[in-house]
Design a protein around this motif. Structure first.
Motif, PDB file in Angstrom:
ATOM      1  N   ASP A  86       0.827  -1.207   0.000  1.00 57.25           N
ATOM      2  CA  ASP A  86       0.000   0.000   0.000  1.00 57.25           C
ATOM      3  C   ASP A  86       0.858   1.253   0.000  1.00 57.25           C
ATOM      4  O   ASP A  86       1.959   1.287   0.564  1.00 57.25           O
ATOM      5  N   ALA A 127       2.035   4.861   1.162  1.00 57.59           N
ATOM      6  CA  ALA A 127       2.169   5.372   2.530  1.00 57.59           C
ATOM      7  C   ALA A 127       1.023   6.286   2.936  1.00 57.59           C
ATOM      8  O   ALA A 127       0.684   6.376   4.122  1.00 57.59           O
ATOM      9  N   THR A 162      -4.636   3.948   0.778  1.00 57.37           N
ATOM     10  CA  THR A 162      -4.845   2.517   0.538  1.00 57.37           C
ATOM     11  C   THR A 162      -5.459   2.285  -0.843  1.00 57.37           C
ATOM     12  O   THR A 162      -5.689   1.144  -1.236  1.00 57.37           O
ATOM     13  N   ARG A 219      14.054   0.079   2.696  1.00 55.18           N
ATOM     14  CA  ARG A 219      12.850   0.101   3.536  1.00 55.18           C
ATOM     15  C   ARG A 219      12.941  -0.935   4.647  1.00 55.18           C
ATOM     16  O   ARG A 219      12.559  -0.673   5.799  1.00 55.18           O
ATOM     17  N   GLN A 266      12.872  -0.259   8.718  1.00 53.99           N
ATOM     18  CA  GLN A 266      11.835  -0.877   9.527  1.00 53.99           C
ATOM     19  C   GLN A 266      12.397  -1.820  10.581  1.00 53.99           C
ATOM     20  O   GLN A 266      11.927  -1.842  11.731  1.00 53.99           O
ATOM     21  N   THR A 292       7.195   3.071  13.270  1.00 50.66           N
ATOM     22  CA  THR A 292       5.916   2.367  13.241  1.00 50.66           C
ATOM     23  C   THR A 292       5.553   1.843  11.860  1.00 50.66           C
ATOM     24  O   THR A 292       4.886   0.812  11.735  1.00 50.66           O
ATOM     25  N   ARG A 293       5.972   2.531  10.810  1.00 49.56           N
ATOM     26  CA  ARG A 293       5.614   2.085   9.458  1.00 49.56           C
ATOM     27  C   ARG A 293       6.591   2.659   8.450  1.00 49.56           C
ATOM     28  O   ARG A 293       7.033   3.802   8.579  1.00 49.56           O
ATOM     29  N   VAL A 294       6.915   1.841   7.437  1.00 48.68           N
ATOM     30  CA  VAL A 294       7.774   2.277   6.339  1.00 48.68           C
ATOM     31  C   VAL A 294       7.134   1.812   5.040  1.00 48.68           C
ATOM     32  O   VAL A 294       6.753   0.644   4.913  1.00 48.68           O
ATOM     33  N   ALA A 295       7.008   2.714   4.077  1.00 48.45           N
ATOM     34  CA  ALA A 295       6.347   2.361   2.818  1.00 48.45           C
ATOM     35  C   ALA A 295       6.781   3.318   1.719  1.00 48.45           C
ATOM     36  O   ALA A 295       7.298   4.406   2.002  1.00 48.45           O
ATOM     37  N   THR A 302       2.455   9.570  16.758  1.00 44.44           N
ATOM     38  CA  THR A 302       2.920   9.014  15.500  1.00 44.44           C
ATOM     39  C   THR A 302       2.944  10.113  14.458  1.00 44.44           C
ATOM     40  O   THR A 302       1.921  10.754  14.187  1.00 44.44           O
TER      41      THR A 302
END
Length: 299
Positions: free
Chosen positions: A113, A115, A118, A175, A179, A193-196, A222
Motif C-alpha cells: 500500500d 504510505a 490505501t 525500507r 523498519q 511504526t511504518r515504512v512504505a 505518531t
C-alpha cells in the motif's frame, strides 16, 4: 564488499540452499561477480538456470499458468499497478483480479500500500530469483539456452539488471533496513511504526515517487519523520535535495504535519563527497556501508 553482497542478494535473496547449488566461490569484486552470474543463473548447465521455473511449477498449481506468468513478467519489468499490469498482459483489470489475489495469497506478488493512501496499491515480486529470471533471463532465453558463453548476453542485459532488478531490490532493502534494523534515533524518533513507498501528487498531472516514507513515534505521537530517495549508483546532489524539499512542502500544504520530517538519501555508494553546496539541516545520508552495519555518520 557491500555492493557485491547487495547485487548477489538481488539475484538469490540469501536463500541458503543456493550455496550448495552454485558453482565457484563467492564473488568479491565486479569481475568475479560477472563470472559468478555467467557460471550460475545464466548458464544452461547450472541447477540455478531453471530454478525460477521449478519454483513456479511446484508451488503455483493453477489452471491458467500463462496469465500468471505474464503478470509476474509485467511486475518484474516495472508494471506494478493494477492498471499497468492489465495493460501489459492485454486483459481488462477485472479479468486479472483473481490472478492477482492468488499470487498475493501465495506470497509471490505481495501488495504494497501507498504510505498515504490505501487506494493506490502496487504489487512487487517477492522472490529475487523470479524477478531476475523474468527481467533478465526471459528476454534472452533463446540465446541463453543455446550458448556455452553467456557473457555477451550478460553485457547486453546490464541495463535491465540495474533498472528492473537491482534498483527495485535496493529500495526494498532500504525500507527493510529502516523498519527492522535502523536505530529509531537515526530519524529522531522513539520507535519506527511504518515504512512504505508513496506517490505524491504535485499538482495537475505531476507526481513524485518517494521510495522510503517513514512514520515514527515522537513525544508519544505518531508522525511523519522522514521521506527519502534511493539511488544505487548516484551520490546525493542539490537536485535530489531540492526535489525532496518540494515534496515535503507539498505534503505540508495537504495538511500533513511535516514539522519533524527530515529528508533522507539512501545511496548504494559508500559515503564520499556527499552534497555539493549547502546542506539543509536534517538531511540523513545513509550509504551502503551503514545498511550493512557500519556506524552512522552524523548526517
Amino acid at each position: 564488499n557491500e555492493r557485491i553482497a547487495a547485487q548477489l542478494f538481488a539475484i538469490t535473496g540469501g536463500t541458503p540452499a543456493y550455496r550448495t547449488l552454485a558453482r565457484g566461490g563467492a564473488p568479491h569484486d565486479e569481475r568475479s561477480f560477472a563470472r559468478w552470474v555467467c557460471s550460475n543463473p545464466l548458464s544452461s548447465s547450472s541447477p540455478l538456470f531453471r530454478e525460477a521455473h521449478y519454483l513456479l511449477t511446484e508451488d503455483l498449481d493453477v489452471r491458467d499458468p500463462l496469465v500468471y506468468n505474464s503478470i509476474l513478467s509485467a511486475a518484474a519489468t516495472g508494471s506494478t499497478t493494477r492498471t499497468a499490469i492489465a495493460t501489459q498482459v492485454g486483459r481488462k483489470v477485472t479479468d486479472i483480479a483473481h490472478h492477482l489475489s492468488v499470487l498475493e495469497s501465495t506470497g509471490y506478488l505481495p501488495k504494497v500500500d501507498d504510505a498515504f493512501s490505501t487506494r493506490k496499491p502496487r504489487w512487487h515480486i517477492a522472490d529475487q530469483i523470479i524477478r531476475f529470471d523474468r527481467a533478465v533471463m526471459k528476454p534472452a532465453w533463446s540465446r541463453l539456452s543455446t550458448t556455452n558463453d553467456p557473457a555477451p548476453t550478460w553485457e547486453l542485459q546490464q541495463g535491465a539488471f540495474r533498472s528492473q532488478v537491482l534498483g527495485p531490490q535496493f529500495k526494498d532493502m532500504c525500507r527493510d533496513w529502516v523498519q527492522s534494523h535502523a536505530d529509531p534515533s537515526r530519524f529522531n524518533a522513539e520507535a519506527i511504526t511504518r515504512v512504505a513507498p508513496a506517490v505524491v501528487s504535485m499538482g495537475g498531472r505531476d507526481q513524485a515517487e518517494i521510495d522510503v516514507v517513514v512514520f515514527g513515534v515522537v513525544a508519544g505521537r505518531t508522525m511523519l519523520v522522514s521521506i527519502g530517495e534511493c539511488k544505487w549508483s548516484e551520490t546525493v546532489t542539490p537536485a535530489h535535495v531540492a526535489r525532496l524539499e518540494r515534496v515535503r512542502s507539498r505534503l505540508g500544504a495537504s495538511g500533513i504535519d511535516v514539522s519533524r520530517t527530515s529528508l533522507a538519501f539512501y545511496s548504494g555508494q559508500r559515503r564520499g563527497t556527499g552534497v555539493r553546496g549547502d546542506t539543509p539541516a536534517g538531511l540523513k545520508h545513509v550509504d551502503i556501508a551503514e545498511i550493512y552495519g557500519a556506524p552512522a555518520d552524523s548526517a
